[in-house]
Design a protein around this motif. Structure first.
Motif, PDB file in Angstrom:
ATOM      1  N   ASP A  41     -41.053 103.674   2.732  1.00 54.12           N
ATOM      2  CA  ASP A  41     -41.509 103.137   4.015  1.00 54.12           C
ATOM      3  C   ASP A  41     -41.159 101.657   4.176  1.00 54.12           C
ATOM      4  OD1 ASP A  41     -43.275 102.572   1.972  1.00 54.12           O
ATOM      5  OD2 ASP A  41     -45.089 102.866   3.148  1.00 54.12           O
ATOM      6  N   GLY A  42     -40.159 101.176   3.428  1.00 48.92           N
ATOM      7  CA  GLY A  42     -39.585  99.870   3.691  1.00 48.92           C
ATOM      8  C   GLY A  42     -40.320  98.685   3.140  1.00 48.92           C
ATOM      9  N   GLY A  43     -41.095  98.860   2.075  1.00 51.35           N
ATOM     10  CA  GLY A  43     -41.783  97.750   1.442  1.00 51.35           C
ATOM     11  C   GLY A  43     -41.448  97.680  -0.032  1.00 51.35           C
ATOM     12  N   GLU A  44     -42.310  97.022  -0.805  1.00 51.82           N
ATOM     13  CA  GLU A  44     -42.097  96.937  -2.255  1.00 51.82           C
ATOM     14  C   GLU A  44     -43.417  97.112  -2.981  1.00 51.82           C
ATOM     15  OE1 GLU A  44     -41.094  92.995  -3.833  1.00 51.82           O
ATOM     16  OE2 GLU A  44     -41.328  92.191  -1.809  1.00 51.82           O
ATOM     17  N   ILE A  45     -43.333  97.735  -4.152  1.00 50.90           N
ATOM     18  CA  ILE A  45     -44.482  97.947  -5.028  1.00 50.90           C
ATOM     19  C   ILE A  45     -44.037  97.714  -6.463  1.00 50.90           C
ATOM     20  CG2 ILE A  45     -45.595  99.612  -3.484  1.00 50.90           C
ATOM     21  CD1 ILE A  45     -44.583 101.864  -5.312  1.00 50.90           C
ATOM     22  N   GLY A  46     -44.990  97.704  -7.386  1.00 54.89           N
ATOM     23  CA  GLY A  46     -44.656  97.564  -8.792  1.00 54.89           C
ATOM     24  C   GLY A  46     -43.823  98.739  -9.282  1.00 54.89           C
ATOM     25  N   ARG A  47     -42.906  98.448 -10.197  1.00 51.97           N
ATOM     26  CA  ARG A  47     -42.020  99.483 -10.728  1.00 51.97           C
ATOM     27  C   ARG A  47     -42.794 100.610 -11.402  1.00 51.97           C
ATOM     28  NH1 ARG A  47     -37.637 101.687  -9.709  1.00 51.97           N
ATOM     29  NH2 ARG A  47     -36.807  99.624  -9.195  1.00 51.97           N
ATOM     30  N   ALA A  48     -43.925 100.285 -12.059  1.00 49.32           N
ATOM     31  CA  ALA A  48     -44.692 101.333 -12.735  1.00 49.32           C
ATOM     32  C   ALA A  48     -45.202 102.367 -11.755  1.00 49.32           C
ATOM     33  CB  ALA A  48     -45.862 100.718 -13.505  1.00 49.32           C
ATOM     34  N   GLN A  49     -45.610 101.925 -10.565  1.00 48.04           N
ATOM     35  CA  GLN A  49     -46.107 102.894  -9.579  1.00 48.04           C
ATOM     36  C   GLN A  49     -44.970 103.758  -9.033  1.00 48.04           C
ATOM     37  OE1 GLN A  49     -47.810  99.645  -9.846  1.00 48.04           O
ATOM     38  NE2 GLN A  49     -48.837 101.185 -11.113  1.00 48.04           N
ATOM     39  N   ALA A  50     -43.769 103.192  -8.945  1.00 46.89           N
ATOM     40  CA  ALA A  50     -42.618 104.010  -8.532  1.00 46.89           C
ATOM     41  C   ALA A  50     -42.328 105.082  -9.574  1.00 46.89           C
ATOM     42  CB  ALA A  50     -41.398 103.122  -8.319  1.00 46.89           C
ATOM     43  N   LEU A  51     -42.439 104.730 -10.862  1.00 50.49           N
ATOM     44  CA  LEU A  51     -42.238 105.726 -11.919  1.00 50.49           C
ATOM     45  C   LEU A  51     -43.336 106.780 -11.868  1.00 50.49           C
ATOM     46  CD1 LEU A  51     -40.703 106.622 -14.510  1.00 50.49           C
ATOM     47  CD2 LEU A  51     -42.355 105.230 -15.788  1.00 50.49           C
ATOM     48  N   GLN A  52     -44.578 106.356 -11.660  1.00 51.27           N
ATOM     49  CA  GLN A  52     -45.689 107.298 -11.568  1.00 51.27           C
ATOM     50  C   GLN A  52     -45.505 108.236 -10.370  1.00 51.27           C
ATOM     51  OE1 GLN A  52     -48.800 104.419 -11.415  1.00 51.27           O
ATOM     52  NE2 GLN A  52     -48.822 104.057 -13.623  1.00 51.27           N
ATOM     53  N   ALA A  53     -45.004 107.696  -9.270  1.00 50.46           N
ATOM     54  CA  ALA A  53     -44.731 108.547  -8.103  1.00 50.46           C
ATOM     55  C   ALA A  53     -43.689 109.606  -8.453  1.00 50.46           C
ATOM     56  CB  ALA A  53     -44.252 107.692  -6.934  1.00 50.46           C
ATOM     57  N   ARG A  54     -42.667 109.193  -9.168  1.00 49.06           N
ATOM     58  CA  ARG A  54     -41.648 110.158  -9.595  1.00 49.06           C
ATOM     59  C   ARG A  54     -42.278 111.233 -10.462  1.00 49.06           C
ATOM     60  NH1 ARG A  54     -35.617 109.056 -11.097  1.00 49.06           N
ATOM     61  NH2 ARG A  54     -35.018 111.118 -11.834  1.00 49.06           N
ATOM     62  N   ALA A  55     -43.162 110.837 -11.375  1.00 48.34           N
ATOM     63  CA  ALA A  55     -43.838 111.814 -12.227  1.00 48.34           C
ATOM     64  C   ALA A  55     -44.660 112.791 -11.401  1.00 48.34           C
ATOM     65  CB  ALA A  55     -44.731 111.091 -13.237  1.00 48.34           C
ATOM     66  N   ALA A  56     -45.172 112.313 -10.265  1.00 48.18           N
ATOM     67  CA  ALA A  56     -45.983 113.151  -9.383  1.00 48.18           C
ATOM     68  C   ALA A  56     -45.143 113.947  -8.396  1.00 48.18           C
ATOM     69  CB  ALA A  56     -46.978 112.273  -8.615  1.00 48.18           C
ATOM     70  N   GLY A  57     -43.831 113.778  -8.440  1.00 49.70           N
ATOM     71  CA  GLY A  57     -42.946 114.500  -7.521  1.00 49.70           C
ATOM     72  C   GLY A  57     -42.938 113.922  -6.121  1.00 49.70           C
ATOM     73  N   LEU A  58     -43.204 112.621  -5.997  1.00 52.91           N
ATOM     74  CA  LEU A  58     -43.306 111.968  -4.696  1.00 52.91           C
ATOM     75  C   LEU A  58     -42.295 110.832  -4.575  1.00 52.91           C
ATOM     76  CD1 LEU A  58     -47.189 111.512  -4.475  1.00 52.91           C
ATOM     77  CD2 LEU A  58     -45.837 113.350  -3.426  1.00 52.91           C
ATOM     78  N   ALA A  59     -41.940 110.510  -3.330  1.00 53.39           N
ATOM     79  CA  ALA A  59     -41.241 109.260  -3.066  1.00 53.39           C
ATOM     80  C   ALA A  59     -42.267 108.135  -3.053  1.00 53.39           C
ATOM     81  CB  ALA A  59     -40.521 109.329  -1.719  1.00 53.39           C
TER      82      ALA A  59
END
Length: 481
Positions: A51-69
């Motif tokens: 959605d065009g913003g930025e978050i911590g890299r760990a949360q992006a990895l956790q999202a991937r683990a959850a099957g989410l963008a």
């Protein structure tokens, strides 16, 4: 009804991020719609969201683990340190302000509302939200206005599991001591504990485990051994960067800047058998056998340019280039390679301008507008397609832009010198693209042998298997409410 559980730690770097990632994958494999959430994070290792913003890299990895963008609601407050005493404050994906550490406490009361708003949206959209704390609830001197640990847990009504790190020693004191200093109402939010990063025979800790249960009155959810493949996952904290990762013949040296940002750019190279990656620390001379030097991203370009010179690396880089070596600058590192870096508005520190390293004929001027977004490009020298992302301030122009590093939607991106050995680009994440990485390595006569994304998926599955084998995962999920 949607449920939530929060993993807090007895201190920083006890493995909270990895525990949440593994639990996200375990819940996802059970068919649950699960999302990660971290109310407040402090990291210069950021990811661009859908959605065009930025978050911590760990949360992006956790999202991937959850099957989410990844989306900005997963980390509504991100603090990006620019100096030892100040940080940029990113709220729901976008820069709000820059504050000194001592002034942040006055800002925190304004941040609880967006934190709870983001959490409510995630909770409404998913079966389970797994929340990661920051630092430790034992820092009771920071409890007033807290949005990262017990302040959030109390406000949102989320039960807590406390994780301690036995590898650093004193885990009984970590957990029992935390219980002792917590306010009784905060302690009542704790459903139990996990002992993380154990090495050796777990039976040797049976007495210690029971002692923690007896002295805290909390339920133990298990003793988790060290996960050996953790290094294969993107690290969030610069403290987790390994100094050297062994490999084959191509010696790639990355300058470990004091405000290094998005340092996981180099992770895919570290996993190539034909590459030896050195993350060069302060006070260490550039190795004479370096084939490629990478000047990485930074949260403070002019500050780290001065710091780089203080290490003598400007002299080392000049010698490296004279020997025929290659140099790649990424984002802030690209800006440093030019003739000058100007920050007239003081966006990353005191207003002013500094001479760059002069390895590229370009100049950079910082501007308030931040470029954020995923990018599809073509690497000009090799013709290889690549995907990456931009997350930077500043515009860079000059004669060497006539030799671009890449083309993005028909426009030139980055720059190269006349020899082709020195180049710079604003594109982060380029080495995650197997096609580009293979083409880039082929230019040095090295064959790529790793599939990075497929490897990440295997490690996340292995992490979930690891937690399932050693923790009471069902009990943890049952503790969510």
């Amino acid at each position: 009804m949607s449920r939530a559980l929060m993993i807090q730690g007895t201190g920083s770097n006890v493995g909270k991020s990895l525990l949440v990632a593994g639990l996200c994958r375990a819940a996802h494999r059970r068919g649950l719609s699960v999302a990660p959430f971290k109310p407040q994070n402090m990291s210069n290792n950021a990811a661009v969201t859908a959605d065009g913003g930025e978050i911590g890299r760990a949360q992006a990895l956790q999202a991937r683990a959850a099957g989410l963008a990844p989306v900005t609601d997963m980390n509504p407050v991100l603090l990006k340190p620019e100096t030892d005493t100040g940080a940029q404050v990113v709220v729901q994906g976008h820069r709000l302000t820059t504050v000194r550490a001592r002034d942040y406490a006055a800002l925190k009361p304004r941040l609880m509302a967006p934190v709870l708003e983001s959490f409510a949206r995630l909770r409404a959209a998913h079966d389970l939200v797994l929340v990661e704390g920051a630092g430790s609830p034992a820092e009771v001197n920071l409890r007033a206005g807290d949005i990262a640990n017990m302040g959030f847990a109390r406000a949102a009504g989320v039960p807590v599991v406390l994780a301690g790190d036995i590898d650093r020693g004193g885990v009984i004191a970590q957990i029992v001591g935390t219980r002792q200093v917590l306010d009784p109402a905060d302690a009542a939010m704790v459903a139990g504990f996990v002992v993380n990063r154990f090495r050796g025979d777990p039976r040797l800790f049976d007495d210690g485990y029971r002692m923690i249960e007896t002295r805290t009155g909390w339920c133990g959810f298990g003793l988790c051994p060290w996960f050996p493949d953790a290094w294969r996952l993107p690290a969030e904290d610069a403290l987790d960067i390994r100094t050297e990762r062994t490999g084959g013949g191509l010696h790639v040296v990355c300058l470990r800047l004091s405000r290094i940002a998005n340092f996981d750019d180099l992770d895919p190279l570290a996993q190539e058998p034909g590459v030896r990656l050195t993350m060069l620390g302060a006070g260490t001379a550039l190795p004479g056998d370096a084939d490629v030097v990478i000047v990485p991203g930074t949260k403070s370009t002019r500050g780290d340019l001065a710091w780089l010179r203080a290490q003598g690396w400007d002299v080392d880089l000049a010698a490296h280039v004279r020997r025929g070596g290659h140099v790649l600058g990424i984002c802030g590192g690209y800006q440093m390679l030019g003739r000058s870096v100007a920050d007239p508005q003081g966006l990353e520190g005191a207003p002013g301008a500094d001479p760059g390293l002069g390895l590229l004929q370009v100049d950079t001027v910082m501007s308030p507008a931040k470029r954020l977004g995923e990018v599809a490009a073509v690497h000009v020298p090799s013709g290889a397609p690549l995907t990456g992302y931009e997350i930077h301030l500043g515009r860079t122009e000059g004669p060497d832009r006539a030799r671009p590093f890449a083309r993005v939607d028909g426009s030139d991106e980055g720059a190269s010198d006349g020899t082709g050995r020195i180049s710079g680009s604003y594109l982060h994440g380029m080495f995650r693209d197997d096609r580009f990485r293979a083409a880039w390595l082929a230019g040095f006569g090295v064959a790529s042998e790793a599939g990075y994304d497929a490897g990440l998926e295997r490690v996340l599955d292995a992490l979930a298997d690891h937690l399932e084998a050693h923790l009471d995962v069902e009990g943890l999920f049952d503790a969510a409410s």
